[in-house]
Scaffold this motif. Structure first.
Motif, PDB file in Angstrom:
ATOM      1  N   MET A 186       0.822  -1.212   0.000  1.00 46.14           N
ATOM      2  CA  MET A 186       0.000   0.000   0.000  1.00 46.14           C
ATOM      3  C   MET A 186       0.853   1.258   0.000  1.00 46.14           C
ATOM      4  SD  MET A 186      -3.251  -0.502  -0.133  1.00 46.14           S
ATOM      5  CE  MET A 186      -3.861   1.029   0.563  1.00 46.14           C
ATOM      6  N   MET A 187       2.067   1.156   0.535  1.00 46.65           N
ATOM      7  CA  MET A 187       2.980   2.292   0.550  1.00 46.65           C
ATOM      8  C   MET A 187       3.241   2.789  -0.872  1.00 46.65           C
ATOM      9  SD  MET A 187       6.888   2.116   1.922  1.00 46.65           S
ATOM     10  CE  MET A 187       7.352   0.963   0.632  1.00 46.65           C
ATOM     11  N   VAL A 188       3.393   1.867  -1.814  1.00 44.97           N
ATOM     12  CA  VAL A 188       3.580   2.247  -3.217  1.00 44.97           C
ATOM     13  C   VAL A 188       2.246   2.633  -3.843  1.00 44.97           C
ATOM     14  CG1 VAL A 188       4.432   1.480  -5.455  1.00 44.97           C
ATOM     15  CG2 VAL A 188       5.560   0.692  -3.349  1.00 44.97           C
ATOM     16  N   THR A 189       1.199   1.928  -3.453  1.00 44.40           N
ATOM     17  CA  THR A 189      -0.121   2.196  -4.032  1.00 44.40           C
ATOM     18  C   THR A 189      -0.584   3.625  -3.754  1.00 44.40           C
ATOM     19  OG1 THR A 189      -0.774  -0.126  -3.877  1.00 44.40           O
ATOM     20  CG2 THR A 189      -2.540   1.509  -3.983  1.00 44.40           C
ATOM     21  N   VAL A 190      -0.399   4.102  -2.518  1.00 52.23           N
ATOM     22  CA  VAL A 190      -0.863   5.456  -2.218  1.00 52.23           C
ATOM     23  C   VAL A 190      -0.087   6.488  -3.037  1.00 52.23           C
ATOM     24  CG1 VAL A 190      -1.641   4.871   0.109  1.00 52.23           C
ATOM     25  CG2 VAL A 190       0.701   5.676  -0.219  1.00 52.23           C
ATOM     26  N   GLN A 191       1.167   6.174  -3.358  1.00 52.89           N
ATOM     27  CA  GLN A 191       1.928   7.096  -4.202  1.00 52.89           C
ATOM     28  C   GLN A 191       1.347   7.152  -5.609  1.00 52.89           C
ATOM     29  OE1 GLN A 191       6.327   6.697  -3.774  1.00 52.89           O
ATOM     30  NE2 GLN A 191       5.856   5.246  -2.134  1.00 52.89           N
ATOM     31  N   TRP A 192       0.947   5.984  -6.115  1.00 54.95           N
ATOM     32  CA  TRP A 192       0.339   5.967  -7.447  1.00 54.95           C
ATOM     33  C   TRP A 192      -1.038   6.633  -7.433  1.00 54.95           C
ATOM     34  CZ3 TRP A 192       3.125   5.250 -11.493  1.00 54.95           C
ATOM     35  CH2 TRP A 192       4.219   4.393 -11.474  1.00 54.95           C
ATOM     36  N   LEU A 193      -1.840   6.311  -6.411  1.00 56.18           N
ATOM     37  CA  LEU A 193      -3.174   6.898  -6.351  1.00 56.18           C
ATOM     38  C   LEU A 193      -3.135   8.400  -6.186  1.00 56.18           C
ATOM     39  CD1 LEU A 193      -5.069   4.272  -4.146  1.00 56.18           C
ATOM     40  CD2 LEU A 193      -5.302   4.673  -6.612  1.00 56.18           C
ATOM     41  N   MET A 225       2.608   6.132   8.929  1.00 56.37           N
ATOM     42  CA  MET A 225       3.560   6.391   7.839  1.00 56.37           C
ATOM     43  C   MET A 225       2.850   6.428   6.496  1.00 56.37           C
ATOM     44  SD  MET A 225       6.749   7.129   8.145  1.00 56.37           S
ATOM     45  CE  MET A 225       7.242   6.724   6.493  1.00 56.37           C
ATOM     46  N   LEU A 226       1.847   5.557   6.316  1.00 57.98           N
ATOM     47  CA  LEU A 226       1.086   5.570   5.063  1.00 57.98           C
ATOM     48  C   LEU A 226       0.371   6.904   4.875  1.00 57.98           C
ATOM     49  CD1 LEU A 226      -0.491   2.001   4.802  1.00 57.98           C
ATOM     50  CD2 LEU A 226       1.306   2.997   3.385  1.00 57.98           C
ATOM     51  N   VAL A 227      -0.167   7.462   5.994  1.00 64.67           N
ATOM     52  CA  VAL A 227      -0.827   8.768   5.917  1.00 64.67           C
ATOM     53  C   VAL A 227       0.179   9.838   5.508  1.00 64.67           C
ATOM     54  CG1 VAL A 227      -2.009  10.560   7.250  1.00 64.67           C
ATOM     55  CG2 VAL A 227      -2.618   8.155   7.572  1.00 64.67           C
ATOM     56  N   LEU A 228       1.365   9.796   6.115  1.00 70.42           N
ATOM     57  CA  LEU A 228       2.390  10.788   5.773  1.00 70.42           C
ATOM     58  C   LEU A 228       2.820  10.637   4.317  1.00 70.42           C
ATOM     59  CD1 LEU A 228       5.347  11.905   7.941  1.00 70.42           C
ATOM     60  CD2 LEU A 228       5.767  11.264   5.578  1.00 70.42           C
ATOM     61  N   ILE A 229       3.031   9.394   3.891  1.00 70.98           N
ATOM     62  CA  ILE A 229       3.435   9.155   2.497  1.00 70.98           C
ATOM     63  C   ILE A 229       2.351   9.639   1.536  1.00 70.98           C
ATOM     64  CG2 ILE A 229       3.937   7.352   0.794  1.00 70.98           C
ATOM     65  CD1 ILE A 229       5.171   5.725   3.124  1.00 70.98           C
ATOM     66  N   GLY A 230       1.096   9.357   1.898  1.00 72.36           N
ATOM     67  CA  GLY A 230      -0.007   9.786   1.042  1.00 72.36           C
ATOM     68  C   GLY A 230      -0.102  11.294   0.944  1.00 72.36           C
ATOM     69  N   THR A 231       0.039  11.987   2.073  1.00 69.80           N
ATOM     70  CA  THR A 231      -0.023  13.454   2.064  1.00 69.80           C
ATOM     71  C   THR A 231       1.114  14.039   1.244  1.00 69.80           C
ATOM     72  OG1 THR A 231      -0.992  13.392   4.285  1.00 69.80           O
ATOM     73  CG2 THR A 231      -0.095  15.504   3.521  1.00 69.80           C
ATOM     74  N   LEU A 256       0.430  13.491  -2.405  1.00 73.28           N
ATOM     75  CA  LEU A 256      -0.581  14.407  -2.954  1.00 73.28           C
ATOM     76  C   LEU A 256       0.044  15.756  -3.292  1.00 73.28           C
ATOM     77  CD1 LEU A 256      -3.621  13.603  -0.632  1.00 73.28           C
ATOM     78  CD2 LEU A 256      -3.492  13.184  -3.105  1.00 73.28           C
ATOM     79  N   LEU A 257       0.873  16.244  -2.398  1.00 70.22           N
ATOM     80  CA  LEU A 257       1.547  17.524  -2.652  1.00 70.22           C
ATOM     81  C   LEU A 257       2.520  17.402  -3.827  1.00 70.22           C
ATOM     82  CD1 LEU A 257       2.238  18.594   1.041  1.00 70.22           C
ATOM     83  CD2 LEU A 257       0.727  19.762  -0.588  1.00 70.22           C
ATOM     84  N   ALA A 258       3.226  16.269  -3.889  1.00 66.01           N
ATOM     85  CA  ALA A 258       4.174  16.060  -4.988  1.00 66.01           C
ATOM     86  C   ALA A 258       3.453  16.057  -6.329  1.00 66.01           C
ATOM     87  CB  ALA A 258       4.925  14.751  -4.786  1.00 66.01           C
TER      88      ALA A 258
END
Length: 807
Positions: free
Chosen positions: A60-67, A119-125, A128-130
């Motif tokens: 999911m760590m990679v998935t949230v980056q793609w989403l 960490m997933l929340v931080l990665i996702g946030t 999103l900004l990226a």
């Protein structure tokens, strides 16, 4: 970038500022890649594992980056209304990088599964900004980077950034092993703090790059219509789907390889870093080359080739061995490492080089299929869809990784049990070949792209073709350029004709001549058209070379143009054109060539025309060639005319090796041919005509003896008698005719070639009778023997119309 372009403040963007901006881009990009290596690379995967996150959570760590890429569309819609993309990009991307000061604090707040989800929340946030900043950046760079520098700029940039990635991964692995023991997280804290500093530095430096004034977007259109606009070009759809499925396949294997190496081979953080570094090393070494290759074979062709070849290297996961390997390295001393790590590091240099070509081609192709107007939104749509499709890969991959070892007796080639990761590898290969590759192949070939079929088949030939194209584009010396052009001609690919035609205007005569020769070798209609245009140009300095090149092409369309050059004042052009007309084999040239043999005072031209007529099989030409042969004083030209006569009396090209063999060993070919005549005539005579066969045998022995003693006149007389005796045997005449017999004329009409050959032998007989036979005419006798040798070989086919002369 368009000429005379201005920045957002109306100031001109000069070539000097472009060069400076490109250098700043690469330097800042290197810092950004170091951030990526430390924040989102191997350390993040291992940090999630240390926190106790499940493999699904790691996927999911990679998935949230793609989403998070879905953020690109609303961001692009807003950014298109801005007059300054850089300012918006700087604000969003700075926040994105600053968030990476927070991961070191998470273990202080919570632990276990909760820490993993935080960490997933931080990665996702952060993602999103990226992605909020991504589309404006791609649009900005697409406008800023000059189109004619696009391939090589992105390739050089990727090489530099991957070198920085390599350094960062090495640093990250060392920090983790040095400062993160069983319970300590100090190494991870250091890695993330350093990453955040490098990442924010990237943004600050990047702002020094000029921003071209954005292209205006259509006013009054709904956002929905603007979203659909990129899909008006079907290539945009196929490109997006192709790279979306490719990223899905990459997501399947993703970071799970680190987990597999760590669980199965007990790899350390340094080992994992070395694995990543080796892949990056391949990228560093290959990226500059890939830019040059794309310049010459085209982005689409390059991408298709990489999609076909790169997944093969995923098979490395099935051949990893157990055990350890001891290395003795200078400075580092003796190292004992898992054999699997050493093997995968070596293979990853090559696989990294190939895999990196795919995202590189994606950047270039995405820029090429989007219009300048609305490019920001088009880029956002592309990356959003790519991300949405790719996001499924890590989720499915994490789920399959939970299977662990499969309940099967199947093993890898090294005897290890198959695991879920091996299933992912096979799925990655299948998606690449059976989904991504067909989708990308549906895009239209772009102008200037080498067709994929030009590289299909022999991989060594394809590599050689690419090498020659790159050398041609990069070489600065005329010697290297001429060699590259000759190599392209030898490889004979019709798909490089355009590049070769461009070399016809090269300042170096050697390069131009090599291009003419190469075009002749390839000989396609386009190549011949270019050569004919050059041949018709009265100011061309390549007419002689073109005439020679057309000899290789042998295209009947060139006959008319070549015949016109026979009136040229340049004797060399006339001679080469005559030879080429013979090689082409078009009977339209026969009449003109006969006139040249009959009336030209230019003996080299007469020789060339005679050779051409021999190639055309124009038997009547013998009567025109023989007088010119007798009057020739140049031994080489006289022999050339003699060979032309022999080619007409026998088979084209058959007499030349006989002549060369006779020159090497006097009498050898005469003996062989006369022996063959004896055998053939004895077989034809059978038992009933044994007396005739004996007479023929005696004549051949007489000829051989006369030739051996230098009695050329005697050999000529015996040779004519042998021809008459063979005719009597062949057509079963009641009496052997003599030179004045009326049956001779009838035989000539029966077999035209025999009649002309007999006429030739009669000329030799008359010269011998008049005692005017010269020593240099030994070749003439050799031709006469060859004529009978060739004629007797054709006796298996019964000639028509002989009944009137038989018994």
């Amino acid at each position: 970038m368009a000429a005379n372009q201005q920045d957002t403040k109306g100031r001109p963007i000069t070539p000097g500022s472009i060069r400076t901006g490109l250098r700043i881009n690469m330097g800042a990009g290197a810092l950004g890649m170091m951030w990526f290596a430390l924040a989102l690379g191997m350390p993040l995967t291992m940090f999630m594992e240390r926190l106790g996150a499940s493999t699904v959570a790691i996927g999911m760590m990679v998935t949230v980056q793609w989403l998070a890429m879905t953020m690109q569309i609303p961001s692009a819609l807003m950014a298109e209304r801005l007059t300054n993309r850089k300012r918006y990009w700087g604000a969003t991307s700075s926040l994105h990088r600053l968030l990476w000061f927070l991961p070191p604090l998470i273990p202080l707040v919570c632990s276990g599964t909760a820490a993993g989800w935080l960490m997933l929340v931080l990665i996702g946030t952060s993602s999103l900004l990226a992605n909020a900043s991504a589309a404006p950046w791609y649009s900005w760079m697409a406008d800023f980077v000059p189109e004619n520098q696009r391939n090589q700029f992105w390739a050089r940039r990727q090489s530099l950034t991957q070198a920085a990635f390599l350094v960062a991964m090495g640093l990250g692995g060392w920090l983790l092993d040095r400062f993160s023991g069983t319970d300590s997280l100090l190494g991870f804290r250091l890695v993330f703090v350093i990453a955040a500093i490098l990442g924010t530095s990237d943004i600050l430096i990047h702002t020094l790059i000029p921003e071209p004034k954005p292209h205006p977007v259509p006013q009054g259109e709904s956002w929905w219509k603007r979203l659909r606009r990129p899909f008006e070009d079907s290539d945009f759809l196929w490109l997006t789907l192709a790279f979306g499925t490719w990223n899905f396949g990459i997501g399947l294997v993703g970071s799970f390889g680190f987990l597999y190496l760590r669980s199965t081979f007990h790899a350390s953080y340094t080992h994992l870093a070395a694995f990543t570094v080796c892949g990056s090393l391949g990228t560093v070494l290959a990226s500059p080359l890939w830019g040059k290759v794309m310049d010459h074979v085209g982005e689409r062709t390059f991408a298709l080739g990489m999609l076909l070849v790169a997944p093969l290297f995923a098979l490395q996961w099935f051949i990893l061995p157990l055990g350890t390997t001891t290395l003795h390295l200078p400075l580092l001393g003796t190292l004992v490492i898992p054999a699997a790590i050493l093997q995968i590091c070596i293979i990853s240099i090559l696989s990294g080089a190939l895999y990196t070509g795919i995202p590189l081609s994606q950047i270039v192709l995405a820029s090429a299929v989007t219009r300048k107007e609305g490019r920001t939104l088009a880029m956002a749509v592309h990356w959003t869809l790519v991300g949405a499709i790719g996001a499924l890969g890590p989720v499915i991959g994490g789920w399959i990784m939970e299977w662990g070892k499969l309940q099967t007796s199947l093993t890898t080639f090294a005897g290890l049990p198959l695991e879920g990761y091996h299933v992912l590898v096979l799925a990655h290969m299948a998606v690449s070949w059976f989904v991504a590759l067909p989708l990308l192949s549906r895009t239209r070939p772009r102008r200037g792209n080498l067709p994929v079929r030009a590289l299909a088949g022999n991989p060594l030939r394809a590599a050689g073709l690419i090498h020659s194209l790159v050398t041609l584009g990069e070489a600065s010396s005329w010697q290297a350029r001429a060699k590259a052009v000759r190599d392209l001609g030898r490889k004979g690919s019709s798909h490089v004709v355009g590049e070769l035609i461009e070399q016809l205007d090269d300042p170096s005569a050697a390069v131009r001549e090599a291009a003419v020769q190469a075009l002749g070798r390839i000989g396609t209609p386009a190549a011949v058209d270019a050569l004919l245009k050059l041949l018709e140009d009265p100011d061309s300095d390549l007419s002689v070379q073109v005439a020679r090149a057309l000899r290789e092409a042998r295209d009947p369309r060139s006959v008319d143009a070549l015949m016109r050059t026979l009136d040229s004042p340049d004797s060399e052009i006339r001679k080469e054109s005559a030879r080429t007309l013979g090689a082409i084999g078009d009977q339209r040239a026969a009449g003109t060539l006969l006139e040249l043999v009959r009336g030209s005072e230019d003996l080299p031209l007469v020789t060339a025309s005679s050779e051409a007529l021999a190639s055309l099989g124009e038997m009547a030409a013998i009567h025109q060639i023989l007088p010119r042969m007798r009057e020739a004083r140049n031994p080489a030209l006289r022999t050339s005319l003699a060979v032309a006569v022999a080619d007409l009396l026998g088979a084209p090209g058959e007499f030349y090796p006989i002549l060369m063999g006779e020159r090497r060993q006097t009498g050898s070919q005469v003996s062989d041919m006369l022996r063959a005549i004896r055998v053939a005539t004895r077989r034809a005579a059978g038992h009933s005509l044994r007396q005739d066969a004996n007479r023929l045998r005696g004549l051949t022995e007489r000829i051989e003896e006369a030739m051996g003693t230098g009695n050329l006149a005697g050999a000529a007389l015996a040779l004519f008698d042998l021809a008459l005796a063979m005719a009597a045997l062949r057509w079963e005449l009641t009496e052997e005719p003599d030179a004045d017999s009326p049956v001779i004329e009838k035989l000539v009409w029966t077999d035209n070639k025999f009649g002309i050959g007999l006429s030739y032998l009669n000329v030799l007989r008359q010269a011998a009778s008049a005692e005017s036979f010269r020593p240099e005419q030994s070749t003439d006798l050799l031709i006469g023997i060859y004529f009978l040798f060739h004629w007797v070989g054709s006796w298996e086919q019964e000639p028509e119309g002989i009944g009137d002369y038989g018994r």
